[in-house]
Structure formats: structure tokens, C-alpha cells
Write a protein that holds these residues in place. Structure first.
Motif, PDB file in Angstrom:
ATOM      1  N   MET A 141       0.846  -1.195   0.000  1.00 42.11           N
ATOM      2  CA  MET A 141       0.000   0.000   0.000  1.00 42.11           C
ATOM      3  C   MET A 141       0.881   1.244   0.000  1.00 42.11           C
ATOM      4  N   ALA A 142       0.576   2.226  -0.862  1.00 39.57           N
ATOM      5  CA  ALA A 142       1.403   3.425  -0.988  1.00 39.57           C
ATOM      6  C   ALA A 142       1.310   4.277   0.274  1.00 39.57           C
ATOM      7  N   THR A 143       2.460   4.823   0.694  1.00 37.93           N
ATOM      8  CA  THR A 143       2.494   5.686   1.884  1.00 37.93           C
ATOM      9  C   THR A 143       2.050   7.092   1.519  1.00 37.93           C
ATOM     10  N   ARG A 144       1.378   7.746   2.469  1.00 37.07           N
ATOM     11  CA  ARG A 144       0.902   9.112   2.223  1.00 37.07           C
ATOM     12  C   ARG A 144       2.054  10.096   2.384  1.00 37.07           C
ATOM     13  N   THR A 145       2.030  11.130   1.570  1.00 41.49           N
ATOM     14  CA  THR A 145       3.083  12.147   1.617  1.00 41.49           C
ATOM     15  C   THR A 145       2.780  13.151   2.727  1.00 41.49           C
ATOM     16  N   ASN A 146       3.762  13.365   3.591  1.00 41.35           N
ATOM     17  CA  ASN A 146       3.617  14.367   4.658  1.00 41.35           C
ATOM     18  C   ASN A 146       4.142  15.690   4.118  1.00 41.35           C
ATOM     19  N   TRP A 147       3.250  16.494   3.590  1.00 44.39           N
ATOM     20  CA  TRP A 147       3.653  17.710   2.890  1.00 44.39           C
ATOM     21  C   TRP A 147       4.300  18.728   3.819  1.00 44.39           C
ATOM     22  N   LYS A 148       3.940  18.719   5.110  1.00 42.32           N
ATOM     23  CA  LYS A 148       4.503  19.706   6.041  1.00 42.32           C
ATOM     24  C   LYS A 148       5.999  19.515   6.245  1.00 42.32           C
ATOM     25  N   GLU A 149       6.480  18.274   6.063  1.00 42.35           N
ATOM     26  CA  GLU A 149       7.901  17.998   6.272  1.00 42.35           C
ATOM     27  C   GLU A 149       8.741  18.265   5.028  1.00 42.35           C
ATOM     28  N   LEU A 150       8.089  18.474   3.888  1.00 42.66           N
ATOM     29  CA  LEU A 150       8.820  18.705   2.647  1.00 42.66           C
ATOM     30  C   LEU A 150       9.266  20.157   2.521  1.00 42.66           C
ATOM     31  N   TYR A 151      10.393  20.332   1.863  1.00 42.61           N
ATOM     32  CA  TYR A 151      10.927  21.645   1.484  1.00 42.61           C
ATOM     33  C   TYR A 151      11.231  22.548   2.684  1.00 42.61           C
ATOM     34  N   GLN A 152      11.643  21.962   3.794  1.00 42.59           N
ATOM     35  CA  GLN A 152      12.031  22.777   4.947  1.00 42.59           C
ATOM     36  C   GLN A 152      13.365  23.486   4.709  1.00 42.59           C
ATOM     37  N   ASP A 153      14.085  23.062   3.661  1.00 40.35           N
ATOM     38  CA  ASP A 153      15.353  23.702   3.326  1.00 40.35           C
ATOM     39  C   ASP A 153      15.173  24.880   2.375  1.00 40.35           C
ATOM     40  N   LEU A 154      13.913  25.191   2.019  1.00 38.80           N
ATOM     41  CA  LEU A 154      13.625  26.313   1.131  1.00 38.80           C
ATOM     42  C   LEU A 154      12.919  27.419   1.906  1.00 38.80           C
ATOM     43  N   PRO A 155      12.967  28.649   1.382  1.00 37.85           N
ATOM     44  CA  PRO A 155      12.211  29.732   2.025  1.00 37.85           C
ATOM     45  C   PRO A 155      10.739  29.352   2.153  1.00 37.85           C
ATOM     46  N   GLU A 156      10.095  29.840   3.224  1.00 38.52           N
ATOM     47  CA  GLU A 156       8.730  29.424   3.528  1.00 38.52           C
ATOM     48  C   GLU A 156       7.759  29.742   2.401  1.00 38.52           C
ATOM     49  N   LYS A 157       7.944  30.899   1.745  1.00 37.10           N
ATOM     50  CA  LYS A 157       7.028  31.278   0.667  1.00 37.10           C
ATOM     51  C   LYS A 157       7.135  30.301  -0.510  1.00 37.10           C
ATOM     52  N   VAL A 158       8.376  29.950  -0.861  1.00 33.37           N
ATOM     53  CA  VAL A 158       8.593  29.012  -1.969  1.00 33.37           C
ATOM     54  C   VAL A 158       8.076  27.630  -1.597  1.00 33.37           C
ATOM     55  N   ALA A 159       8.386  27.207  -0.354  1.00 34.23           N
ATOM     56  CA  ALA A 159       7.949  25.892   0.104  1.00 34.23           C
ATOM     57  C   ALA A 159       6.431  25.795   0.125  1.00 34.23           C
TER      58      ALA A 159
ATOM     59  N   VAL B 114       3.680  19.412  -5.535  1.00 32.99           N
ATOM     60  CA  VAL B 114       4.834  19.020  -6.343  1.00 32.99           C
ATOM     61  C   VAL B 114       5.822  18.283  -5.453  1.00 32.99           C
ATOM     62  N   LYS B 115       6.057  17.008  -5.755  1.00 30.34           N
ATOM     63  CA  LYS B 115       6.992  16.213  -4.972  1.00 30.34           C
ATOM     64  C   LYS B 115       8.428  16.503  -5.424  1.00 30.34           C
ATOM     65  N   PRO B 116       9.419  16.227  -4.569  1.00 31.58           N
ATOM     66  CA  PRO B 116      10.820  16.511  -4.926  1.00 31.58           C
ATOM     67  C   PRO B 116      11.264  15.835  -6.218  1.00 31.58           C
ATOM     68  N   GLU B 117      10.862  14.560  -6.438  1.00 36.54           N
ATOM     69  CA  GLU B 117      11.274  13.879  -7.667  1.00 36.54           C
ATOM     70  C   GLU B 117      10.624  14.498  -8.903  1.00 36.54           C
ATOM     71  N   GLN B 118       9.404  15.080  -8.702  1.00 37.51           N
ATOM     72  CA  GLN B 118       8.763  15.781  -9.809  1.00 37.51           C
ATOM     73  C   GLN B 118       9.425  17.131 -10.053  1.00 37.51           C
ATOM     74  N   LEU B 119       9.899  17.721  -8.977  1.00 39.02           N
ATOM     75  CA  LEU B 119      10.528  19.037  -9.061  1.00 39.02           C
ATOM     76  C   LEU B 119      11.796  18.988  -9.909  1.00 39.02           C
ATOM     77  N   THR B 120      12.606  17.952  -9.721  1.00 36.52           N
ATOM     78  CA  THR B 120      13.857  17.842 -10.477  1.00 36.52           C
ATOM     79  C   THR B 120      13.616  17.500 -11.943  1.00 36.52           C
ATOM     80  N   ALA B 121      12.427  16.938 -12.222  1.00 35.99           N
ATOM     81  CA  ALA B 121      12.122  16.552 -13.598  1.00 35.99           C
ATOM     82  C   ALA B 121      11.494  17.681 -14.404  1.00 35.99           C
ATOM     83  N   LYS B 122      11.130  18.794 -13.717  1.00 37.73           N
ATOM     84  CA  LYS B 122      10.499  19.922 -14.412  1.00 37.73           C
ATOM     85  C   LYS B 122      11.558  20.892 -14.918  1.00 37.73           C
ATOM     86  N   ASN B 123      11.232  21.572 -16.025  1.00 36.49           N
ATOM     87  CA  ASN B 123      12.136  22.612 -16.509  1.00 36.49           C
ATOM     88  C   ASN B 123      11.785  23.941 -15.852  1.00 36.49           C
TER      89      ASN B 123
END
Length: 298
Positions: free
Chosen positions: A1-19, A27-36
Motif C-alpha cells: 500500500m502506498a504511503t501518504r506524503t507528509n507535505w509539512k515535512e517537505l521543502y524545509q530547506d527552502l524559504p517558507e514562501k517558496v515551500a 509538487v513532490k521533490p522527484e517531480q521538481l527535479t524533472a520539471k524545466n
């Protein structure tokens, strides 16, 4: 069974507005690197925000583009090498260096052609005598027929040998072993109807070589031993038109045979094919011009 994404824990290394923007757009991190960069700007990020994101999450698209470019370049180099090799092989060939329009026929052929009137027809015996005198000893004599339509085929027992040794094999376990080793030490393969299921898997190999037993050529028979004796005697000629053209090519015998024997084989074959179905008949020997036959006496 797929695990749910905890969005609050993502992008803590980025500015709050961007995160917050990335979390809101899911947008998940793996999707982020695949976007132009254009796709990131479309999410509502500014140019400065995009630079900040790329510092932490570099794009993998550039690597893919470079890899694709390398593959295309390698493929182009391979094709170029093959093309160069093929051109070199063609340029080194005899016919490229000496095309017929420049090189022409051999001097022997030209000398023989002067002795044959192409507009004249000859009776079978006279045509054979002329070919024997021109070709020399132990040369094969072939008959070429233009007929009305394709699909004409048959077999005829001629009164004399054709001078050709036919290797006949009756299907057995040894045949299977030879076929598995890609060995074809026969000109004709005979089989009974019961043997055909065993031969079915070899059809793609035997078929193109004209060695697959079939009822039309009488190579599927309940008495293969008797059939083998008939074929081994060399006094049977099988004929058929080419698949797409109404032309028949058969071997009658050799110039070392008596003219009477060759004439007997020729007339027997012509009668079996049917003179009314023939629009043109020509005799040739090895590397000699053709002699046109007069069929009115057949």
C-alpha cells in the motif's frame, strides 16, 4: 500500500514562501527535479525563487538531454561508418569498375554471337547441334520458355538422363540431426504424410531453399523408396514458372551427350508443357548466346 506524503515535512530547506507554493501545488521533490524552469515559473515562482530551488534541487533534464544527444551522435557515427564501408565495397567491386555499358560482354561471347542469327529460328535438333559445336564438351544445356501465364508446373519422365546427379534423401532421424546442424546434403527430400508434423518446424528453413516436401512436386508419398529410385535415375524433369513471371528454366542435359538423347528430352518436355502455352523457347549452354527454337515440328 502506498504511503501518504507528509507535505509539512517537505521543502524545509527552502524559504517558507517558496515551500508553501510547492506544497500547495502538490509538487513532490522527484517531480521538481524533472520539471524545466518554464514549468516552475508557471507554478507562480519568480526567477529568483527558481534559482533558489535549483540550488537545492538541480534539474535532471539537462543530463537526459546530454545523454540523448550523445546517443544520437553515436548512432549517427555508426550509420556513417556503415555507409562509408558499403560505398567502399561497391566501389571495389568488379561491376562498379567495369560496368557492362563500358566493359561489355567477353570476347568469347562476342565471337559466338556472330555465329548465331538472333532473328532465325531453328528446329530442336539443329539448335542442339549448333550449341554443342559452340559451347564445347561437358557444358550444361538449358531450356528457357516464355509461357502464357504463371502457375504452370509439372513433372515429366524423359527418355534419357539429364546428366545431372540428384541427391535424394528419405526423411529419417538422421535428417533431423542434419537439419539441426544446418546441414543440407540433399537436392530432394522425400517424406511420408506421417512425417510432415516432424518437419513442420523446419518449414521456414527448407521452404526458401525449395527443399520442403509438398504434394505438388510429389515429394510427399507413401512409397518414398520407389520415388527415390525414379529421381536418382536423373531421367525426371520438374518444371514450374517463376513466382511472378511466366518463365520456365530447366536443364536438359550436357553437351557430352548424344544429340538424339538431348532432342528426345527436349521434345518430350515441350509436349508435356504444351506447345500452345509457349510463346517463346530458347536454348543456351554455359556462357553462350541463346538459340531461338522453331516449335512447328513438335
Amino acid at each position: 500500500m502506498a504511503t501518504r506524503t507528509n507535505w509539512k515535512e517537505l521543502y524545509q530547506d527552502l524559504p517558507e514562501k517558496v515551500a508553501a507554493t510547492l506544497r500547495e501545488k502538490r509538487v513532490k521533490p522527484e517531480q521538481l527535479t524533472a520539471k524545466n524552469d518554464g514549468e516552475l515559473l508557471a507554478l507562480g515562482l519568480s526567477d529568483t525563487d527558481v534559482e533558489t530551488v535549483r540550488a537545492k534541487y538541480p534539474s535532471t533534464l539537462s543530463e537526459l538531454v546530454e545523454r540523448s544527444a550523445d546517443l544520437k551522435s553515436a548512432k549517427a557515427d555508426t550509420l556513417s561508418e556503415k555507409k562509408t564501408k558499403k560505398v567502399k565495397e561497391i566501389s571495389d567491386s568488379h561491376f562498379y569498375k567495369y560496368p557492362r555499358r563500358v566493359f561489355g560482354r567477353s570476347s568469347r561471347y562476342k565471337a559466338l554471337a556472330k555465329k548465331i542469327n538472333r532473328n532465325q529460328t531453328c528446329e530442336p535438333k539443329a539448335a542442339l547441334e549448333k550449341l554443342i559445336s559452340l559451347a564445347g564438351k561437358d557444358k550444361a544445356i538449358d531450356l528457357h520458355l516464355n509461357v502464357l501465364d504463371t502457375g504452370l508446373r509439372g513433372e515429366v519422365k524423359v527418355p534419357f538422363s539429364t546428366g545431372k546427379t540428384i541427391r535424394v534423401e528419405i526423411f529419417s532421424d538422421k535428417t533431423i540431426t542434419a537439419l539441426n546442424n544446418n546441414e543440407f546434403n540433399f537436392d530432394v527430400l522425400l517424406a511420408t504424410p506421417a512425417d510432415m508434423p516432424k518437419l513442420a518446424k523446419y518449414a521456414k528453413v527448407l521452404g526458401p531453399k525449395g527443399l520442403m516436401p509438398n504434394p505438388k512436386s510429389n515429394t510427399i508419398t507413401n512409397d518414398p523408396e520407389t520415388r527415390a529410385k525414379q529421381l536418382s535415375a536423373g531421367a525426371t524433369i520438374a518444371f514450374k514458372t517463376e513466382p511472378k513471371f511466366p518463365i520456365i528454366h530447366v536443364s536438359l542435359g550436357k553437351t557430352s551427350q548424344k544429340v538424339e538423347e538431348l532432342t528426345g528430352n527436349l521434345t518430350t518436355l515441350l509436349r508435356e508443357v504444351g506447345v500452345t502455352k509457349i510463346t517463346g523457347a530458347f536454348l543456351t549452354a554455359n556462357q553462350t548466346p541463346s538459340v531461338r527454337l522453331d516449335l512447328s515440328s513438335i
